[in-house]
Enzyme design. Structure first.
Site, PDB file in Angstrom:
ATOM      1  N   TYR A  66      -6.257  48.545 -17.378  1.00 56.45           N
ATOM      2  CA  TYR A  66      -5.158  47.582 -17.459  1.00 56.45           C
ATOM      3  C   TYR A  66      -5.598  46.220 -16.913  1.00 56.45           C
ATOM      4  O   TYR A  66      -6.172  46.114 -15.835  1.00 56.45           O
ATOM      5  CB  TYR A  66      -3.944  48.078 -16.668  1.00 56.45           C
ATOM      6  N   HIS A  96       1.383  31.559 -16.457  1.00 55.97           N
ATOM      7  CA  HIS A  96       2.325  31.898 -15.391  1.00 55.97           C
ATOM      8  C   HIS A  96       2.488  30.786 -14.348  1.00 55.97           C
ATOM      9  O   HIS A  96       3.308  30.921 -13.443  1.00 55.97           O
ATOM     10  CB  HIS A  96       1.903  33.201 -14.720  1.00 55.97           C
ATOM     11  N   ASN A 208      -1.226  39.118  -8.794  1.00 47.68           N
ATOM     12  CA  ASN A 208      -0.532  40.387  -8.568  1.00 47.68           C
ATOM     13  C   ASN A 208      -0.524  40.713  -7.080  1.00 47.68           C
ATOM     14  O   ASN A 208      -1.428  41.383  -6.580  1.00 47.68           O
ATOM     15  CB  ASN A 208      -1.266  41.512  -9.316  1.00 47.68           C
ATOM     16  N   ARG A 308      29.754  36.363  28.175  1.00 42.25           N
ATOM     17  CA  ARG A 308      29.602  37.619  28.906  1.00 42.25           C
ATOM     18  C   ARG A 308      28.808  38.661  28.137  1.00 42.25           C
ATOM     19  O   ARG A 308      28.210  39.563  28.736  1.00 42.25           O
ATOM     20  CB  ARG A 308      31.003  38.160  29.231  1.00 42.25           C
TER      21      ARG A 308
END
Length: 527
Positions: A66, A96, A208, A308
């Site tokens: 891949y 991208h 990635n 407090r």
């Protein structure tokens, strides 16, 4: 002395941080980002990177892998020819690099690059050592790639943000250098930096990963720690000016609750207030038998919750920051791309280590905790400004003429508005997923969005605490009690009065606000 674990103080800068071969800590990260320590890839780790790269070259020569000889995402079913394999990586980077919105600040980008470098140095990404050396060079020369805030959905990692990093690494796009946006090619030529050449899968390896959300997240943690330290300091100071009783932060009261954070905050308050002349002992005042003859007690038996219950409110925030730090530092030291190139087991494993759920969830926790901190600050501020509540100070800490002057009235609007924005921003990104990428990414983390929104909440909270501090200074001057303050709160008063003098007549305060906020961002708390 009881240790203040919520401050990053007195850190000794190391000249060079070796990246790879060891686990990086939050302090290592702090030294590089805030103290400008240089980085260098560890030589032995770099040899493993080379071995990993060599393995990938041989293993992928006759296999379907891949992102090497296939398309990406939903296009992975398409085979890419051998002659186009390297161009595929360039196409991925350029396509991208599509971010929008504001540019990230250089400090955030430096954090992103350090996180990406550390991931590559784990030697599971199949990248050439040239990539690690180039990243270190950009970090050390303060060359900041132009990376946009909008674009990452945190599923295949911070794809868009890291694509803009990759674009610069191959010598394209723009960088911020010497405070100016400049073409990458021109800056690289000026500094004699050689752009990255794609060898096998560097494009996919760079984009990635979770390094954008992780880098921003680590900066958020460092700043959240400082913010919490200041919140404790200002909570101590308000207890002084109202002459509160000391038992609410006592060891005895808090030890019966088994929460580490609550007891740590109580210890910090005791350390800050140990020599205060304004804090009162309940046994000396309310437990005095002479007081039993009064029908109505002038002294308030118990303070309002915002005074407090500081240990109970800030304690969970302390614990949350600690948990967030553990998870995000784990992510920093993880392999977070896909696939994982495992040269030791002679295999490549496909999966989803780039998914950003761990960081996204922790950032949501952190921003909720910091919003709560800002809410406490706003309530303490309101107590100081509302004379009907405190019955001690003039309305709005107005040191001038009531009805003619306005004191801190205008600044309260800013604090209230900013806290309201924090409350809205605290809606969690972790439960907000929009499928995209042809539904290949059918559930996404929105991790970078979560980290950036958390940064905004932290920015806002420094502003709110600055307004609270300015008001406290006016309260101290109204009481003329500076010499009765504790050593630590006295120093804070003195430092702040040097940049924000006492005022009586009305004048614009927006510049004072920015200066006080900057002080909180940069000054070191007393340890």
């Amino acid at each position: 002395m009881e240790k203040n674990n919520q401050t990053l103080l007195n850190k000794t800068a190391v000249p060079i941080l070796q990246v790879g071969g060891k686990t990086l800590s939050l302090d290592d990260f702090y030294q590089v980002i805030f103290k400008n320590s240089a980085v260098a890839p560890d030589e032995q780790a770099l040899q493993k990177v080379q071995t990993n790269f060599n393995f990938l070259g041989g293993f992928s020569s006759n296999k379907l892998i891949y992102g090497i000889n296939t398309g990406f995402g939903p296009m992975a079913q398409y085979k890419v020819s051998d002659e186009n394999r390297l161009q595929l990586q360039y196409n991925l980077i350029r396509s991208h690099a599509s971010g929008g919105g504001n540019l990230m600040q250089p400090q955030l980008v430096k954090a992103l690059m350090l996180a990406r470098l550390n991931s590559f140095m784990q030697a599971y990404s199949g990248v050439h050592p040239e990539l690690a050396n180039l990243l270190a060079e950009l970090i050390n020369k303060n060359v900041s790639p132009c990376i946009f805030e909008h674009g990452g959905v945190g599923a295949s990692g911070d794809l868009v943000q890291l694509a803009h990093l990759a674009l610069v690494l191959i010598g394209e796009g723009e960088v911020i250098y010497n405070g100016e946006v400049q073409p990458t090619a021109a800056v690289f030529e000026q500094l004699n930096i050689k752009p990255l050449q794609i060898h096998i899968r560097e494009g996919l390896a760079i984009i990635n990963g979770t390094s954008a959300m992780t880098g921003i997240g680590l900066l958020n943690i460092i700043r959240a720690k400082k913010l919490l330290g200041w919140s404790v300091m200002l909570s101590a100071m308000i207890n002084e000016v109202v002459e509160a009783f000391d038992d609410h932060y006592s060891f005895e009261l808090n030890k019966v609750k088994q929460h580490k954070g609550q007891n740590a905050i109580a210890a910090q308050l005791r350390e800050i207030l140990k020599d205060s002349q304004m804090i009162r002992s309940r046994s000396e005042h309310l437990y005095n038998p002479e007081n039993l003859d009064q029908e109505v007690f002038e002294d308030k038996v118990q303070e309002y919750y915002s005074l407090r219950c500081v240990t109970q409110i800030l304690g969970p925030i302390y614990d949350t920051i600690a948990q967030v730090e553990q998870v995000v530092v784990d992510e920093l030291n993880s392999v977070n791309d896909n696939p994982v190139i495992d040269h030791e087991n002679h295999n490549i494993f496909h999966g989803g280590n780039f998914h950003g759920d761990y960081v996204s969830l922790e950032m949501d926790k952190l921003k909720i905790a910091i919003t709560r901190l800002s809410m406490l600050s706003e309530r303490q501020l309101n107590y100081l400004l509302n004379d009907k509540l405190n019955q001690k100070f003039p309305p709005f800490l107005n040191l001038g003429v009531l009805g003619f002057n306005f004191g801190m009235q205008g600044m309260q609007f800013t604090a209230t508005s900013t806290v309201a924005e924090n409350q809205t921003l605290s809606y969690p990104m972790y439960v907000h997923s929009i499928p995209n990428n042809n539904d290949n990414q059918d559930i996404v983390s929105m991790g970078c969005n979560a980290a950036l929104l958390t940064k905004k909440v932290i920015d806002n909270s420094f502003e709110v605490l600055a307004i609270q501090a300015m008001t406290l200074l006016q309260a101290v001057d109204y009481l003329d009690c500076v010499n009765k303050l504790s050593t630590q709160t006295n120093k804070v008063y003195t430092d702040l009065r040097a940049i924000f003098p006492k005022f009586i007549e009305d004048k614009p305060k927006y510049q004072d606000l920015q200066q006080v906020k900057a002080y909180f961002e940069t000054a070191e708390l007393i340890s």
